[in-house]
Design a protein around this motif. Structure first.
Motif, PDB file in Angstrom:
ATOM      1  N   ASP A  71       0.838  -1.189   0.000  1.00  0.00           N
ATOM      2  CA  ASP A  71       0.000   0.000   0.000  1.00  0.00           C
ATOM      3  C   ASP A  71       0.874   1.240   0.000  1.00  0.00           C
ATOM      4  OD1 ASP A  71      -2.720   0.088  -0.126  1.00  0.00           O
ATOM      5  OD2 ASP A  71      -2.997  -0.683   1.905  1.00  0.00           O
ATOM      6  N   ARG A 114      -2.138  -4.920  -9.390  1.00  0.00           N
ATOM      7  CA  ARG A 114      -2.236  -6.170  -8.629  1.00  0.00           C
ATOM      8  C   ARG A 114      -2.493  -7.286  -9.640  1.00  0.00           C
ATOM      9  NH1 ARG A 114      -2.534  -4.888  -3.082  1.00  0.00           N
ATOM     10  NH2 ARG A 114      -3.457  -2.852  -2.663  1.00  0.00           N
ATOM     11  N   LYS A 150      -7.834   3.941   4.256  1.00  0.00           N
ATOM     12  CA  LYS A 150      -8.830   3.122   4.956  1.00  0.00           C
ATOM     13  C   LYS A 150      -8.214   2.745   6.300  1.00  0.00           C
ATOM     14  CE  LYS A 150      -9.298  -0.377   2.052  1.00  0.00           C
ATOM     15  NZ  LYS A 150      -8.288  -0.195   1.038  1.00  0.00           N
TER      16      LYS A 150
HETATM   17 MG    MG Z   1      -5.475   0.781  -1.155  1.00  0.00          MG
END
Ligand code: MG
Ligand code: AMP
Length: 281
Positions: free
Chosen positions: A75, A131, A202
């Motif tokens: 991340d 990804r 998040k």
């Molecule tokens: Mg993310």
């Protein structure tokens, strides 16, 4: 500003991997700084677009070749930044971008490569994976989302899959966007500090950060075991965003150049077709 090819400089050598020895803030192959890199990246655009169009033209006629750029990283390592700054230089009509999220129920009911196969680039395309199938030996391993024996099986399955892609005309460019734990903290804090970036954060990102060492170990294994000649890994120092973007742009360009692309010769007689048109009333 370039010296040796980025392709050679960033290629992960075969053998054991120790991520702690790989500099995440290095700038191999680039002599300048931020200002120069930000100027140079867009300058790669015209040649990238030209080669991409030749690849597309080849695929439009009878060619089978294609390119697949795989982006993996922790991340905040900058997969999104690469999409806007590098992938943004490509022509969308010849490109296939796929972001892999948490698998759906339907996807989970199939083998892990099922959803991947559906999005491999078609002949003539540059495919981009944000990804990829590597999540199935990364997040899945760290959180034990599949039995250990199944994860173990996947390294070989990935190598077989990538070999098959390569044999059917795919140039695979796998990039690991390498950052340090400190850089991730700075970038997460920067997201919290900036109302235009808060949406990217998040609370779960902080929980995931708690598994940093487990992720690094899982990356190490994936890099070691899936670093083949037909689908090698490139470790992109990503502590400096400007270098990361420039390096991936350059890497893509070097791979496209390596395909020795040219405009396809017509499979019709040009003079004959010209004559037909000219004698029209
Ligand atoms: Mg993310
Ligand atoms: P983002 O790229 O930030 O939009 O997040 C996508 C999320 O999907 C990440 O948390 C990934 O770990 C998760 N993800 C992607 N592929 C898989 C997978 N095969 N299994 C489980 N989670 C996945």
């Amino acid at each position: 500003m370039t010296s040796a090819s980025v392709r050679e400089l960033l290629r992960l050598p075969a053998g054991p991997v120790d991520l702690s020895t790989l500099d995440s803030r290095g700038t191999p192959g680039f002599d300048g700084g931020k200002k120069e890199a930000k100027e140079e990246l867009p300058e790669l655009g015209p040649e990238l677009a030209d080669l991409q169009e030749k690849l597309f033209a080849e695929g439009y006629t009878d060619g089978t070749r294609r390119v697949l750029l795989v982006l993996q990283g922790m991340d905040t390592s900058g997969k999104g930044g690469v999409l806007s700054h590098v992938v943004g230089l490509l022509d969308p009509s010849g490109m296939h971008l796929k972001s892999f999220k948490k698998p759906t129920e339907e996807e989970l009911a199939h083998d892990f490569l099922w959803r991947i196969e559906r999005d491999v680039p078609a002949a003539g395309q540059v495919g981009i994976f944000d990804r990829s199938h590597y999540e199935d030996v990364l997040v899945v391993k760290v959180h034990q989302l599949a039995p250990a024996a199944e994860v173990e099986r996947r390294y070989g399955a990935i190598n077989d899959f990538e070999k098959r892609l390569a044999e059917t005309g795919t140039t695979i460019v796998k990039c690991f966007l390498h950052i340090s734990k400190e850089t991730q903290k700075e970038r997460l804090l920067a997201r919290l500090d900036d109302p235009t970036k808060q949406w990217k954060f998040k609370p779960g990102d902080v929980d995931e950060r708690g598994f940093w060492d487990e992720y690094q170990a899982a990356y190490t294994t994936a890099l070691e075991r899936c670093n083949t000649d037909v689908a090698p890994w490139y470790v992109i120092p990503s502590g400096r965003k400007w270098y990361r973007n420039w390096a991936i742009g350059q890497l893509l360009l070097e791979h496209l150049r390596g395909l020795d692309l040219d405009w396809p010769a017509p499979d019709y007689d040009v003079a004959e077709q010209r004559a037909r048109l000219e004698k029209e009333q």
